[in-house]
Motif scaffolding. Structure first.
Motif, PDB file in Angstrom:
ATOM      1  N   ARG A  56      -9.199   7.911   2.510  1.00 52.80           N
ATOM      2  CA  ARG A  56      -8.665   7.661   3.851  1.00 52.80           C
ATOM      3  C   ARG A  56      -8.398   8.964   4.592  1.00 52.80           C
ATOM      4  NH1 ARG A  56      -5.020   2.241   4.266  1.00 52.80           N
ATOM      5  NH2 ARG A  56      -6.506   0.853   3.233  1.00 52.80           N
ATOM      6  N   ARG A  57      -7.934   9.975   3.869  1.00 54.26           N
ATOM      7  CA  ARG A  57      -7.724  11.275   4.502  1.00 54.26           C
ATOM      8  C   ARG A  57      -9.052  11.851   4.993  1.00 54.26           C
ATOM      9  NH1 ARG A  57      -3.519  14.363   0.413  1.00 54.26           N
ATOM     10  NH2 ARG A  57      -1.569  13.607   1.335  1.00 54.26           N
ATOM     11  N   ARG A  94       1.006   9.737   4.081  1.00 59.65           N
ATOM     12  CA  ARG A  94       2.218   9.905   4.884  1.00 59.65           C
ATOM     13  C   ARG A  94       3.437   9.520   4.062  1.00 59.65           C
ATOM     14  NH1 ARG A  94       5.409   6.445   7.975  1.00 59.65           N
ATOM     15  NH2 ARG A  94       4.156   4.715   7.163  1.00 59.65           N
ATOM     16  N   MET A 134      -6.222   7.262  -1.296  1.00 59.21           N
ATOM     17  CA  MET A 134      -5.558   8.172  -0.362  1.00 59.21           C
ATOM     18  C   MET A 134      -6.516   9.287   0.067  1.00 59.21           C
ATOM     19  SD  MET A 134      -2.165  10.526  -1.036  1.00 59.21           S
ATOM     20  CE  MET A 134      -1.272   9.154  -1.776  1.00 59.21           C
ATOM     21  N   ARG A 147       0.832  -1.201   0.000  1.00 60.14           N
ATOM     22  CA  ARG A 147       0.000   0.000   0.000  1.00 60.14           C
ATOM     23  C   ARG A 147       0.870   1.257   0.000  1.00 60.14           C
ATOM     24  NH1 ARG A 147      -4.471  -1.644  -2.236  1.00 60.14           N
ATOM     25  NH2 ARG A 147      -5.382  -3.424  -1.186  1.00 60.14           N
ATOM     26  N   ARG A 187     -11.788  10.146   5.785  1.00 58.31           N
ATOM     27  CA  ARG A 187     -12.240   9.363   6.940  1.00 58.31           C
ATOM     28  C   ARG A 187     -11.487   9.758   8.198  1.00 58.31           C
ATOM     29  NH1 ARG A 187     -12.527   4.658   3.516  1.00 58.31           N
ATOM     30  NH2 ARG A 187     -10.548   3.912   4.362  1.00 58.31           N
ATOM     31  N   LYS A 188     -10.186   9.980   8.041  1.00 57.51           N
ATOM     32  CA  LYS A 188      -9.376  10.383   9.184  1.00 57.51           C
ATOM     33  C   LYS A 188      -9.819  11.748   9.697  1.00 57.51           C
ATOM     34  CE  LYS A 188      -4.548  11.161  10.545  1.00 57.51           C
ATOM     35  NZ  LYS A 188      -3.139  11.207  10.066  1.00 57.51           N
ATOM     36  N   GLU A 203       5.151   7.279  -0.554  1.00 61.41           N
ATOM     37  CA  GLU A 203       4.010   7.675   0.260  1.00 61.41           C
ATOM     38  C   GLU A 203       3.025   6.523   0.361  1.00 61.41           C
ATOM     39  OE1 GLU A 203       2.788  11.161  -1.855  1.00 61.41           O
ATOM     40  OE2 GLU A 203       1.748  10.053  -3.410  1.00 61.41           O
ATOM     41  N   ASP A 204       2.318   6.483   1.512  1.00 62.13           N
ATOM     42  CA  ASP A 204       1.331   5.424   1.701  1.00 62.13           C
ATOM     43  C   ASP A 204      -0.065   5.965   1.469  1.00 62.13           C
ATOM     44  OD1 ASP A 204       0.644   6.863   3.979  1.00 62.13           O
ATOM     45  OD2 ASP A 204       1.621   5.501   5.372  1.00 62.13           O
ATOM     46  N   THR A 205      -1.062   5.108   1.649  1.00 60.66           N
ATOM     47  CA  THR A 205      -2.438   5.496   1.353  1.00 60.66           C
ATOM     48  C   THR A 205      -3.010   6.459   2.384  1.00 60.66           C
ATOM     49  OG1 THR A 205      -3.127   3.440   2.443  1.00 60.66           O
ATOM     50  CG2 THR A 205      -3.033   3.444   0.036  1.00 60.66           C
ATOM     51  N   GLU A 206      -2.276   6.709   3.476  1.00 55.68           N
ATOM     52  CA  GLU A 206      -2.690   7.727   4.439  1.00 55.68           C
ATOM     53  C   GLU A 206      -2.170   9.103   4.059  1.00 55.68           C
ATOM     54  OE1 GLU A 206      -4.693   7.095   6.884  1.00 55.68           O
ATOM     55  OE2 GLU A 206      -4.728   4.905   6.757  1.00 55.68           O
TER      56      GLU A 206
END
Length: 330
Positions: free
Chosen positions: A298-299, A256, A295, A224, A301-302, A251-254
C-alpha cells in the motif's frame, strides 16, 4: 429376574467420593494445586465443585502467578469491580486476541481511563512488571497517535544475554528468550484483552538508530489495524543486553499510527467482540508478515500515485506556461 441396573460410572463414583470430603480439604489440598484449565474443567463436574472452583482466591493466585503485575493495588482495585473478578480477567486475557467485528455500530464513548498491566519474562521468569493508568479523555491523548510507554525515562531492565559479534545468533536468542504480556483493562466496560502476541514475531535492528527491537504484534483483523509492542534493547559487544524501552502503538495498513481516540474505540470493540484463541507463535508470525507485506504494498501504491500526481501537475504547469507564452506572442 435379572438385575438390569448398570453400575455407577467412574465419574459418578469420583463425584460421590468428593462429596464425602469437607470443602475446606478439597480447597486447600486439591484445588490450590490445579492449573487454570483443570480448575475450569473441574467446575463442570457438579454444583458443589462449581461453587468451590469459582472462588476468587483460587483465580487470584493463578492470575498473579501468571501476571505478577496484577499484584499492583491499582489492578486489584479495578479487578474487584469486574463481575467474576480474576476468573473473568483470566478468561479475557490468557488467550490470544483476534479481533473480528461481526457487526458495525457506533463505538461507546471513551472511558475515563485504561489500565495497562505489563509483564516481561526472560526464559519464562518474570523480570519486570508494571501497571500504568492511561487517562483517555484528555484532548492531547485523543488527538495524538496512540503511544504507551511502560518504562520510566532512563530506566533499564538487565538480561543475561551477551552481545556478541555473531549478530544473527544472539538476535535469535533474544527473540526466543524474551516474552511480553500486555493486558489492557477497560474499567467502565469491565472487560480486558491481552494485546501482545506473548512470543516475539521479529527481532531486528532499527534501520535508523541501529538499536535492537524485539517486536510483538496482535492483529485486529477486520479493523486492518495491529497492536505492536516493541521492546528496545541496547548494550555493547562483550557486555549484557539491557532493555531500554517498552512501548505500545497501533498502526494501520497504510503505515499510519492510529490516534488515541481511534485506538480506544478499536480496543473497546476488540474486548467485546474479539475472538480469543490459543497462543500460536507460528500463526502470529505469519499474520505479522502478511500484515507487513500488505503495508509495504500500500505504501508503494501510494508513492506511485503521488509520483503520477506530481508528474501531471508538472505537465499541466508546463502547458499553462506554453499557452501563456503563445498568447503573449513570444
Amino acid at each position: 429376574m435379572p438385575d438390569t441396573t448398570s453400575p455407577p460410572s467412574e465419574s459418578t463414583q469420583n463425584t460421590s467420593i468428593l462429596a464425602t470430603l469437607h470443602p475446606d480439604i478439597i480447597h486447600a489440598h486439591i484445588l490450590t494445586r490445579l492449573d487454570a484449565a483443570t480448575l475450569a474443567s473441574a467446575a463442570s463436574v457438579s454444583s458443589l465443585m462449581h461453587r468451590l472452583c469459582t472462588q476468587e482466591d483460587l483465580w487470584r493466585q493463578i492470575c498473579t502467578a501468571t501476571w505478577p503485575s496484577l499484584h499492583d493495588p491499582v489492578a486489584r482495585r479495578v479487578i474487584s469491580t469486574i463481575p467474576g473478578g480474576h476468573r473473568s480477567i483470566y478468561s479475557d486475557a490468557f488467550p490470544s486476541l483476534h479481533h473480528l467485528s461481526l457487526h458495525s455500530r457506533l463505538p461507546p464513548p471513551p472511558p475515563e481511563e485504561l489500565i495497562s498491566a505489563v509483564d516481561i519474562y526472560y526464559l519464562g521468569r518474570p523480570v519486570f512488571s508494571r501497571v500504568k493508568r492511561i487517562e483517555t479523555q484528555k484532548n492531547s491523548f485523543l488527538s495524538s497517535p496512540l503511544w504507551v510507554e511502560a518504562l520510566e525515562p532512563n530506566e533499564m531492565i538487565p538480561t543475561t544475554v551477551k552481545f556478541t559479534r555473531k549478530e544473527e545468533k544472539w538476535l535469535k536468542q533474544l527473540e526466543e528468550s524474551l516474552s511480553v504480556s500486555w493486558i489492557m483493562v477497560e474499567p467502565t466496560g469491565r472487560r480486558a484483552a491481552n494485546v501482545s502476541s506473548r512470543r516475539a514475531v521479529l527481532a531486528r535492528r532499527h534501520w535508523l538508530t541501529r538499536e535492537v527491537e524485539v517486536v510483538y504484534a496482535a492483529e485486529m483483523a477486520r479493523e486492518r489495524v495491529q497492536c505492536v509492542v516493541k521492546v528496545t534493547c541496547g548494550g555493547k559487544v562483550g557486555g549484557e543486553v539491557h532493555v531500554r524501552g517498552v512501548n505500545l502503538v497501533m498502526e494501520d495498513t497504510e503505515g499510519r499510527q492510529v490516534s488515541g481516540k481511534e485506538g480506544v474505540a478499536i480496543l473497546q470493540r476488540a474486548m467485546e467482540c474479539g475472538v480469543r484463541k490459543r497462543v500460536d507463535n507460528v500463526r502470529d508470525k505469519e499474520r505479522f508478515q502478511k500484515f507487513t507485506c500488505l503495508m509495504k504494498e500500500r505504501r508503494e501504491r501510494k508513492f506511485r500515485r503521488e509520483e503520477a500526481r506530481d508528474l501531471l501537475s508538472t505537465l499541466f504547469a508546463l502547458l499553462a506556461f506554453l499557452f501563456f507564452c503563445f498568447l503573449a506572442g513570444f
